[in-house]
Scaffold this motif. Structure first.
Motif, short mmCIF file in Angstrom:
data_model
loop_
_atom_site.label_atom_id
_atom_site.label_comp_id
_atom_site.label_asym_id
_atom_site.label_seq_id
_atom_site.Cartn_x
_atom_site.Cartn_y
_atom_site.Cartn_z
N TYR A 45 50.33 -36.18 -31.61
CA TYR A 45 50.86 -34.91 -31.09
C TYR A 45 52.08 -35.19 -30.22
O TYR A 45 52.22 -36.26 -29.63
CB TYR A 45 49.80 -34.16 -30.28
N ALA A 58 52.81 -29.70 -30.59
CA ALA A 58 52.85 -29.70 -32.05
C ALA A 58 52.27 -31.02 -32.56
O ALA A 58 52.33 -32.04 -31.88
CB ALA A 58 54.29 -29.56 -32.54
N SER A 59 51.68 -30.96 -33.75
CA SER A 59 51.20 -32.20 -34.36
C SER A 59 52.38 -32.94 -34.95
O SER A 59 53.37 -32.32 -35.37
CB SER A 59 50.13 -31.92 -35.42
N PRO A 61 54.70 -34.69 -37.59
CA PRO A 61 54.86 -34.44 -39.01
C PRO A 61 54.31 -35.61 -39.86
O PRO A 61 54.52 -36.77 -39.52
CB PRO A 61 56.36 -34.29 -39.21
N ASP A 62 53.58 -35.25 -40.89
CA ASP A 62 53.05 -36.27 -41.79
C ASP A 62 53.00 -35.80 -43.24
O ASP A 62 52.38 -36.43 -44.08
CB ASP A 62 51.66 -36.73 -41.34
N GLY A 63 53.62 -34.65 -43.51
CA GLY A 63 53.65 -34.14 -44.89
C GLY A 63 52.47 -33.29 -45.27
O GLY A 63 52.41 -32.78 -46.37
N SER A 64 51.50 -33.11 -44.36
CA SER A 64 50.31 -32.33 -44.66
C SER A 64 50.27 -31.08 -43.78
O SER A 64 50.38 -31.18 -42.57
CB SER A 64 49.05 -33.16 -44.41
N LYS A 65 50.10 -29.91 -44.40
CA LYS A 65 49.96 -28.68 -43.62
C LYS A 65 48.52 -28.50 -43.15
O LYS A 65 48.24 -27.71 -42.28
CB LYS A 65 50.39 -27.49 -44.45
N LYS A 66 47.61 -29.25 -43.74
CA LYS A 66 46.19 -29.13 -43.46
C LYS A 66 45.85 -29.43 -41.99
O LYS A 66 44.94 -28.83 -41.42
CB LYS A 66 45.40 -30.09 -44.36
N ASN A 67 46.59 -30.31 -41.35
CA ASN A 67 46.26 -30.71 -39.99
C ASN A 67 47.24 -30.17 -38.93
O ASN A 67 47.27 -30.65 -37.81
CB ASN A 67 46.14 -32.24 -39.88
N ASN A 68 48.04 -29.18 -39.27
CA ASN A 68 48.97 -28.61 -38.31
C ASN A 68 48.24 -27.72 -37.33
O ASN A 68 47.24 -27.10 -37.67
CB ASN A 68 50.05 -27.79 -39.03
#
Length: 70
Positions: A45, A58-59, A61-68
């Motif tokens: 974060y 904010a989380s 960025p890692d390319g996944s919307k699942k963990n935002n």
């Protein structure tokens, strides 16, 4: 083992996340979470500053919307 994530528990009418469930801490307000994130206590974060000066969490960025957040 995947780390437990911070989740949003409350937001304003405009969508600003102001309440969070933090593993090991329970319910945590944005004002308490921001300094913890800035101190590096929550891996994955970071904080951002809106053009109006409001800081928020904010989380990373890692390319996944699942963990935002939010």
């Amino acid at each position: 083992m995947a780390s437990k994530k911070i989740t949003v528990t409350r937001e304003t009418k405009t969508g600003l996340n102001v309440g969070f469930n933090v593993p090991g801490q329970g319910s945590t307000p944005r004002s308490k979470l921001i300094p913890q994130v800035e101190a590096g206590k929550h891996v994955g974060y970071h904080t951002r500053t809106h053009p109006n000066g409001t800081k928020f969490v904010a989380s990373n960025p890692d390319g996944s919307k699942k963990n935002n957040l939010g």
